[in-house]
Structures are given as C-alpha cells and as structure tokens.
Write a protein that holds these residues in place. Structure first.
Motif, PDB file in Angstrom:
ATOM      1  N   SER A  47      16.596  26.264   0.797  1.00 42.36           N
ATOM      2  CA  SER A  47      15.326  26.906   1.122  1.00 42.36           C
ATOM      3  C   SER A  47      14.446  25.886   1.808  1.00 42.36           C
ATOM      4  O   SER A  47      14.544  24.688   1.524  1.00 42.36           O
ATOM      5  N   GLU A  50       8.347  26.853   3.523  1.00 43.48           N
ATOM      6  CA  GLU A  50       7.674  28.122   3.782  1.00 43.48           C
ATOM      7  C   GLU A  50       8.320  29.265   2.997  1.00 43.48           C
ATOM      8  O   GLU A  50       7.631  30.096   2.385  1.00 43.48           O
ATOM      9  N   LEU A  51       9.658  29.309   2.985  1.00 46.03           N
ATOM     10  CA  LEU A  51      10.358  30.356   2.247  1.00 46.03           C
ATOM     11  C   LEU A  51      10.155  30.207   0.741  1.00 46.03           C
ATOM     12  O   LEU A  51      10.019  31.199   0.015  1.00 46.03           O
ATOM     13  N   ILE A  53       7.556  28.899  -0.791  1.00 48.80           N
ATOM     14  CA  ILE A  53       6.198  29.343  -1.111  1.00 48.80           C
ATOM     15  C   ILE A  53       6.139  30.868  -1.148  1.00 48.80           C
ATOM     16  O   ILE A  53       5.567  31.467  -2.058  1.00 48.80           O
ATOM     17  N   GLU A  54       6.779  31.501  -0.162  1.00 50.53           N
ATOM     18  CA  GLU A  54       6.755  32.965  -0.083  1.00 50.53           C
ATOM     19  C   GLU A  54       7.457  33.605  -1.280  1.00 50.53           C
ATOM     20  O   GLU A  54       6.989  34.615  -1.819  1.00 50.53           O
ATOM     21  N   SER A  55       8.571  33.016  -1.726  1.00 48.33           N
ATOM     22  CA  SER A  55       9.357  33.624  -2.804  1.00 48.33           C
ATOM     23  C   SER A  55       8.820  33.292  -4.192  1.00 48.33           C
ATOM     24  O   SER A  55       9.223  33.919  -5.181  1.00 48.33           O
ATOM     25  N   ASP A  57       6.214  33.121  -7.347  1.00 47.29           N
ATOM     26  CA  ASP A  57       5.139  33.929  -7.920  1.00 47.29           C
ATOM     27  C   ASP A  57       3.903  33.089  -8.215  1.00 47.29           C
ATOM     28  O   ASP A  57       2.792  33.616  -8.283  1.00 47.29           O
ATOM     29  N   GLN A  73      -2.175  24.192   2.419  1.00 46.68           N
ATOM     30  CA  GLN A  73      -1.211  25.241   2.733  1.00 46.68           C
ATOM     31  C   GLN A  73      -0.991  26.142   1.516  1.00 46.68           C
ATOM     32  O   GLN A  73      -0.969  27.367   1.634  1.00 46.68           O
ATOM     33  N   LYS A  76      -3.950  28.650   0.581  1.00 48.46           N
ATOM     34  CA  LYS A  76      -4.110  29.839   1.415  1.00 48.46           C
ATOM     35  C   LYS A  76      -3.381  31.058   0.849  1.00 48.46           C
ATOM     36  O   LYS A  76      -3.675  32.194   1.218  1.00 48.46           O
ATOM     37  N   THR A  77      -2.424  30.818  -0.050  1.00 50.05           N
ATOM     38  CA  THR A  77      -1.629  31.911  -0.601  1.00 50.05           C
ATOM     39  C   THR A  77      -2.283  32.587  -1.804  1.00 50.05           C
ATOM     40  O   THR A  77      -1.807  33.629  -2.248  1.00 50.05           O
ATOM     41  N   LYS A  79      -1.897  31.607  -4.685  1.00 47.63           N
ATOM     42  CA  LYS A  79      -0.945  31.449  -5.794  1.00 47.63           C
ATOM     43  C   LYS A  79      -1.097  30.102  -6.495  1.00 47.63           C
ATOM     44  O   LYS A  79      -0.456  29.862  -7.517  1.00 47.63           O
TER      45      LYS A  79
END
Length: 384
Positions: A47, A50-51, A53-55, A57, A73, A76-77, A79
């Motif tokens: 991974s 970016e991936l 962070i996206e995956s 929770d 970075q 911004k999510t 999370k």
C-alpha cells in the motif's frame, strides 16, 4: 476496523498487539520514507500512503515529532486523533507553555528566549539556577542545559550562540526543588468520556526514565484528585481524543506540569500488566469510538526500562509476575531496547521481586533498580 499509526517504533508495535484481540488492524507509517509497514516485523505492506490513509478508519501517532507535512495531510481527512493542534503542542514547548497558561494549569515559571542576550533577563526574573530547553526536538535529556551558578552564564551563552533561536526558541525555566516526578496517564473518548489511571512515580537517570512504580506510593486522595482535575482541564480544553500523558513535579501538596505527551507513554507501560485495560488498548478504543476500559490498578506494579543493552538472562522470567517486552531493535547507547513489567500483591513484595530481578541484569545499565527495590521493601503503604 483499521487504524493507521504515524511512526513505526515500539509504541506502534504495542498498539498492534493490543488491537489484535479487538479485531482492529493496526498499520504503521515509516515517517522517514512515507512507506506503510507492519508494526511488528517492519516488512513493507502493499500500500502507499494515500491508499493507507483512505482505507483507514482512524489515524493516530506514536510520537509527536511527526513531520508537519504528514500531519497536515492527515488532518485534512478528519480522521486524525488526537488533533493536529494537540500533537503540535507536544512537539513544541512554546506551544505547550501557551496552552498551559491559557487553561490556567500550574507549571514551572519560565521565559521564552529568541535572542541569546535575553538570558540576562531570565536570570533577573528567575534566579541563577535555570533549566534551559530547546523548544523543539528535545527528549530523553537531549536539547537541555543546566545552569546552577551565575558563573556558568558566559559559558552557556557561548554554547547556545550557535543555535538559530529565531527558528527554535529556548524555554528557560526556574530550577525547582521538587519532591519527586509523577505522571498521569488518562484517556478521553469521542463522546467526551474520560478514564484516568492512578498517579505513577518515575525515576530518571541522565534525563531518561529508568523505573516507574504505580500506583505511586503515599498519594493522598486530594493529590490524585488534583492530578485528575489537571488532566480533565487539558483533555477537555483541547477536545482531545486518545491517551494523553501529563508529566508533573510534586512540590509538597502541589503539582506543577512539566511536559505533555499526546500519545501512549513510556511511564504507562506498567498498564500492560497492572491494569485491567492497558493504555494501548484504551487508546485504540478511544480512536475507534469504542467504550473505554477500566483503568483501576489491580496491584502494585513496576516498569523497568532496558536501555542500551541486550545481554541479560532471560531466566528473569522465572520471577512470578515478571514479564519481558522486547522491541527487536539494534543496540545503541541510550536506546530503549525493551522493558520489564513486575507485579506483586504488596509494595514490599514488589521491592523483593525487583531485588531478585537485579540478579539477572547487568546493573551498570540499571542504576536506579536496587535503590528503588530497597525503598519499596521499607514501605508499609497499603496496596491499591
């Protein structure tokens, strides 16, 4: 459920181990290479950042000195827990002092220095016994200087003149005559619920934590309550989520905050053996939005850091209530290689077990162990 931890050291490793029984998959970011690694064996995972962070929770940190570009970075999510503001407080002593002052939390008298000549003003206001700390990147005794006599001032000015004090100011504190060093580990959940562990007593050598004992001996209900009020003020003031460590000096019946650590903390490692729910599990529960676990100490506990050595007898595991936690690092001077947790049904028994433990260790690396064992053996404090 997946939690991504910024940092891939022992704290991420212990979070991973705590997450397995909960069904929480913990991955780690090597912040030196922006790669995703397994928190225990450090192998690269398939991974990219970016991936990952996206995956995930939830995003969290194992230490406060994560590069700010990565924190920005993550923030911004929505999370990231605790928040970027809370993490940066732990990474910058100037921010930390301003937070303590804003929330009216008692702390050491100080001055901020961005020009070397301001040291004269510090002496005039704080006296000639000073602790001088770099506001960033200082830990385990690094980035700190002491002045115990005015005759040292010129020499200190020369030593500090090479630093860029505009970029990294100094925090200059009045040197305190304190009774002992304590810390409080607590956790705040997403809904604002708070759980707090008992006060822990910490013994340092050359700026590094060597031994912790919890619950700390001779703590009055009033002092524990004062510490808990400090924690609650800080956690609520920052709208904090996760485990927060508050390091304090005890001066008589008063507590002064020394440092904050917005993460799981070395002085809370005893919770792996001495509490119903460890600080690592409680941190994951908090960021995952799960109910927080019990923080009552089950019995007196000690945590002994293994620093800068790897040669000792694993037969120490023959001591009842003794548990080894090895981090799998290469040996380096002053590097934390692992820790040993010891539990007992009384402080006297705990002292006896620490005395036994000393037989299996090279004592030149454990300078606080025998003295603490002797102190505990003389204690008649009622166990928790």
């Amino acid at each position: 459920m997946r939690v991504l931890v910024y940092g891939s050291g022992q704290l991420a490793q212990m979070m991973y181990l705590a997450g397995c029984p909960l069904g929480i998959d913990v991955q780690a970011v090597d912040v030196n290479s922006d790669t995703i690694v397994h928190p225990v064996n450090k192998t690269l995972l398939e991974s990219n950042l970016e991936l990952a962070i996206e995956s995930a929770d939830a995003l969290t940190v194992e230490f406060e000195h994560v590069p700010e570009r990565l924190l920005e970075q993550a923030a911004k999510t929505s999370k990231l827990m605790p928040s970027i503001e809370a993490i940066l407080v732990g990474a910058d002593r100037v921010r930390e002092k301003r937070l303590l002052d804003r929330l009216s939390v008692p702390n050491c008298l100080y001055q901020i220095v961005s020009d070397i000549e301001q040291l004269d003003e510090c002496v005039a206001k704080l006296g000639d016994k000073l602790i001088i700390k770099a506001s960033r990147d200082g830990y385990d005794g690094y980035g700190q200087w002491r002045m115990t006599d005015i005759a040292q001032l010129d020499e200190l000015k020369k030593a500090l003149s090479a630093l860029d004090l505009n970029a990294v100011p100094l925090v200059v504190e009045k040197m305190l005559q304190f009774d002992r060093e304590l810390s409080l580990i607590g956790v705040r959940g997403k809904k604002g619920e708070i759980k707090i562990y008992p006060l822990t007593e910490n013994l340092h050598h050359q700026g590094q934590l060597h031994v912790s004992v919890a619950p700390a001996l001779d703590i009055s209900p009033a002092l524990q309550s004062e510490a808990e009020n400090i924690f609650t003020t800080l956690a609520e003031g920052m709208e904090y989520i996760g485990v927060l460590a508050v390091e304090m000096f005890q001066c008589g019946n008063t507590l002064l905050v020394n440092e904050l650590a917005p993460r799981v903390h070395n002085s809370g490692h005893w919770t792996l053996s001495g509490s119903d729910t460890s600080q690592f599990e409680n941190h994951l529960r908090a960021v995952a939005g799960l109910p927080l676990g019990d923080t009552v100490a089950k019995q007196p506990s000690a945590m002994v850091n293994i620093i800068g050595c790897c040669s000792f007898s694993r037969d120490l595991l023959s001591i009842p209530g003794c548990h080894l936690h090895w981090y799998g690092k290469s040996v380096r001077d002053k590097r934390k290689m692992g820790h040993i947790n010891v539990t007992a049904d009384s402080y006297i028994s705990l002292g006896e077990k620490l005395e036994q433990l000393a037989q299996y260790l090279p004592l030149e690396y454990f300078p606080k162990l025998l003295k603490e064992a002797a102190r505990l053996k003389q204690s008649y404090t009622t166990p928790c």
